[in-house]
Design a protein around this motif. Structure first.
Motif, PDB file in Angstrom:
ATOM      1  N   THR A   6     -11.060   7.163  -2.072  1.00 34.61           N
ATOM      2  CA  THR A   6      -9.837   6.535  -2.577  1.00 34.61           C
ATOM      3  C   THR A   6      -9.985   5.020  -2.607  1.00 34.61           C
ATOM      4  OG1 THR A   6      -8.526   8.362  -1.659  1.00 34.61           O
ATOM      5  CG2 THR A   6      -7.341   6.352  -2.253  1.00 34.61           C
ATOM      6  N   TYR A  63     -10.047   2.567  -5.974  1.00 37.16           N
ATOM      7  CA  TYR A  63      -9.109   1.462  -6.121  1.00 37.16           C
ATOM      8  C   TYR A  63      -9.841   0.139  -6.322  1.00 37.16           C
ATOM      9  CZ  TYR A  63      -4.772  -1.121  -5.680  1.00 37.16           C
ATOM     10  OH  TYR A  63      -3.686  -1.919  -5.958  1.00 37.16           O
ATOM     11  N   SER A 106       1.535   0.948   1.140  1.00 34.21           N
ATOM     12  CA  SER A 106       0.464   1.500   0.312  1.00 34.21           C
ATOM     13  C   SER A 106       0.748   1.177  -1.147  1.00 34.21           C
ATOM     14  CB  SER A 106       0.348   3.018   0.505  1.00 34.21           C
ATOM     15  OG  SER A 106      -0.706   3.543  -0.281  1.00 34.21           O
ATOM     16  N   HIS A 107      -0.222   0.543  -1.802  1.00 40.29           N
ATOM     17  CA  HIS A 107      -0.077   0.137  -3.193  1.00 40.29           C
ATOM     18  C   HIS A 107      -0.967   0.951  -4.131  1.00 40.29           C
ATOM     19  CE1 HIS A 107       1.160  -4.097  -1.555  1.00 40.29           C
ATOM     20  NE2 HIS A 107       2.154  -3.228  -1.507  1.00 40.29           N
ATOM     21  N   LEU A 108      -1.355   2.140  -3.730  1.00 35.37           N
ATOM     22  CA  LEU A 108      -2.294   2.929  -4.522  1.00 35.37           C
ATOM     23  C   LEU A 108      -1.803   3.171  -5.944  1.00 35.37           C
ATOM     24  CD1 LEU A 108      -3.464   5.595  -1.893  1.00 35.37           C
ATOM     25  CD2 LEU A 108      -4.683   3.543  -2.646  1.00 35.37           C
ATOM     26  N   ASN A 109      -0.486   3.313  -6.113  1.00 38.49           N
ATOM     27  CA  ASN A 109       0.034   3.630  -7.448  1.00 38.49           C
ATOM     28  C   ASN A 109      -0.045   2.442  -8.403  1.00 38.49           C
ATOM     29  OD1 ASN A 109       2.015   2.053  -6.351  1.00 38.49           O
ATOM     30  ND2 ASN A 109       3.686   3.529  -6.626  1.00 38.49           N
ATOM     31  N   ARG A 110      -0.452   1.277  -7.914  1.00 37.61           N
ATOM     32  CA  ARG A 110      -0.601   0.135  -8.818  1.00 37.61           C
ATOM     33  C   ARG A 110      -1.768   0.336  -9.779  1.00 37.61           C
ATOM     34  NH1 ARG A 110      -0.226  -5.412  -5.382  1.00 37.61           N
ATOM     35  NH2 ARG A 110      -0.838  -6.236  -7.415  1.00 37.61           N
ATOM     36  N   THR A 165      -3.395   9.202  -9.746  1.00 41.55           N
ATOM     37  CA  THR A 165      -3.011  10.256  -8.806  1.00 41.55           C
ATOM     38  C   THR A 165      -2.770   9.659  -7.434  1.00 41.55           C
ATOM     39  OG1 THR A 165      -5.331  10.717  -8.292  1.00 41.55           O
ATOM     40  CG2 THR A 165      -4.315  11.997 -10.065  1.00 41.55           C
ATOM     41  N   GLN A 166      -1.802  10.181  -6.735  1.00 40.99           N
ATOM     42  CA  GLN A 166      -1.436   9.670  -5.428  1.00 40.99           C
ATOM     43  C   GLN A 166      -2.069  10.478  -4.309  1.00 40.99           C
ATOM     44  OE1 GLN A 166       0.391   6.648  -4.799  1.00 40.99           O
ATOM     45  NE2 GLN A 166      -0.528   6.658  -6.833  1.00 40.99           N
ATOM     46  N   LEU A 167      -2.374   9.805  -3.235  1.00 35.81           N
ATOM     47  CA  LEU A 167      -2.971  10.451  -2.079  1.00 35.81           C
ATOM     48  C   LEU A 167      -1.928  11.304  -1.369  1.00 35.81           C
ATOM     49  CD1 LEU A 167      -5.628  10.411  -0.335  1.00 35.81           C
ATOM     50  CD2 LEU A 167      -4.474   8.695   1.072  1.00 35.81           C
ATOM     51  N   THR A 168      -2.296  12.539  -1.036  1.00 34.42           N
ATOM     52  CA  THR A 168      -1.392  13.439  -0.331  1.00 34.42           C
ATOM     53  C   THR A 168      -1.887  13.676   1.092  1.00 34.42           C
ATOM     54  OG1 THR A 168      -2.563  15.470  -0.967  1.00 34.42           O
ATOM     55  CG2 THR A 168      -0.906  14.600  -2.516  1.00 34.42           C
TER      56      THR A 168
END
Length: 327
Positions: free
Chosen positions: A208, A212, A296-300, A304-307
Motif C-alpha cells: 500500500t 501511494y 489516513s490520506h490513502l483516498n487522495r 481502492t481503500q485499505l480494509t
C-alpha cells in the motif's frame, strides 16, 4: 519517436522501504540510486554518496551532472536503528542528511517526495534507553519535516506508521519492529507481551505504501498542485489491536504443531515494570483504545481503500515469516 522517461533519484534503495519501492519506480521511470555502500539490483545507475557529508560527498562536477539529469527526488534514506550508540546519529542522518538532499533539489530545481514517520508528531514518555532512542528518532524526523517546509522546491511529506514486509521480499526484517515483536511472540512464552489486549498499533502493508508513493512521485513529476504538503499514509481505522497480534500468533503456533500453553499477552492486572528490551519497545509501540486513529490520506491517490481484512491478511503472512524455529 519515444519520449524520454523521467529520471528519479532514489535514496535508501537498499533499505526496507527503498528495496520495495525500487522495482515499482523502475517499471515507470529511469532510477538513479544514491548509495553509500551496498548497491541495489535494478537501478538504472548507481551514484556513491554520503548523507552525512557536506555536498553529499560528491565533487562539484559530480553534483552538477547529477542535478542536471534528474526530474524528482524520492528520499527514503535514513537511520531507523532504535539503539544506536550515539543518539546524535539520528540528527546527522535523518535531519542533516535530509537538508543536504533538499539542497540538491534546489540546485536541480526538482520536486521531492520525503519519507517521514508518524514518530515525528508523537512524544514518547520515559527516560529509559528505548524511550530515549525512540524520542531521538522522532525528533530527527520532525526536524527533517521542518527543513522540508522551508525548501524552495515542492516537497511532499509522507508520514507513515509501522510497516509489514512486502509479500515478495526475500526475508522479513526481523531486526525491526514489528517483525522482532512477532518473532518474540512466537517463542510462546505465556504473558511475554506486557500489553493490554485492546491497546492498538498502526501497521500498514508495504504494498500500500509503495502504491501511494509511486502515485505521489508521478504527481510531483506532473507538477500536480495538490501533491506537495503532508500525506498521512497509515492503516487508519484498519488499525490492529494487541489481541489481533496474539490471535494470529496463537493460530500459527497451533497450525505448526507448537501450541501456546497460555495467553501470550500479560495479565492486565499484573504490574509490568519493563524498562528495556522488546517488552519495553512493545509498551511504547501500542496506544490505549481511547487514542483516536491515525489520519489516513490513502483516498487522495489510491482508488481502492485499505480494509481491516487486508491488514489481517498481511499480519498472518508476516507472522508466518517470523517463525524463530525456521532456518
Amino acid at each position: 519517436m519515444t519520449a524520454a522517461r523521467p529520471t528519479v533519484l532514489l535514496t535508501g534503495s537498499t533499505g526496507v522501504i527503498g528495496a520495495s519501492l525500487l522495482p515499482a519506480l523502475t517499471a515507470r521511470h529511469d532510477v538513479i540510486a544514491l548509495v553509500h555502500r551496498r548497491r541495489p539490483q535494478g537501478a538504472t545507475t548507481c551514484v556513491q554518496a554520503d548523507l552525512t557529508a557536506d555536498g553529499l560527498g560528491l565533487s562539484t562536477s559530480q553534483r552538477s551532472e547529477l542535478a542536471a539529469g534528474i526530474n524528482v527526488i524520492v528520499h527514503c534514506g535514513g537511520l531507523t536503528d532504535f539503539a544506536p550508540r550515539d543518539h546524535t546519529a539520528f540528527d546527522n542522518v535523518n535531519a542533516d542528511g535530509t537538508r543536504r538532499i533538499l539542497e540538491l533539489a534546489e540546485d536541480a530545481r526538482v520536486p521531492v517526495v520525503l519519507l517521514s514517520s508518524a514518530s515525528a508528531v508523537f512524544e514518547v514518555p520515559g527516560d529509559d534507553l528505548a524511550a530515549r532512542s525512540m524520542r531521538a528518532y522522532g525528533h530527527s524526523k520532525r526536524r527533517a519535516e521542518e527543513l522540508a517546509a522551508r525548501c524552495s522546491q515542492p516537497v511532499a511529506i509522507v508520514r507513515t506508521a509501522l510497516l509489514f514486509a512486502a509479500r515478495n521480499a526475500p526475508t522479513a526484517p526481523r531486526h525491526q519492529f514489528p517483525h522482532a515483536l512477532f518473532t518474540a511472540m512466537l517463542q510462546a512464552r505465556p504473558g511475554g507481551l506486557p500489553v493490554q489486549p485492546d491497546h492498538w498499533t498502526d501497521i500498514l502493508p508495504m504494498e500500500t505504501l509503495v502504491d501511494y508513493v509511486t502515485a505521489l512521485t508521478e504527481a510531483q513529476i506532473r507538477g500536480d498542485a495538490t501533491a506537495p504538503g503532508l500525506h498521512w499514509v497509515t492503516a487508519g481505522p484498519a488499525r490492529l489491536t494487541a489481541a489481533d497480534l496474539e490471535r494470529a500468533c496463537v493460530d500459527f503456533l497451533r497450525e505448526a504443531g507448537r501450541p501456546a500453553t497460555g495467553p501470550l499477552l500479560a495479565d492486565a492486572a499484573t504490574p509490568q515494570p519493563r524498562t528495556h528490551g522488546m517488552a519495553r519497545v512493545a509498551q511504547l509501540g501500542f496506544l490505549p483504545p481511547d487514542q483516536p486513529d491515525m489520519p489516513s490520506h490513502l483516498n487522495r491517490l489510491l482508488l481502492t481503500q485499505l480494509t481491516r481484512t487486508d491488514v489481517l491478511e498481511a499480519l498472518s503472512h508476516n507472522v508466518r515469516r517470523c517463525a524463530p524455529w525456521a532456518p
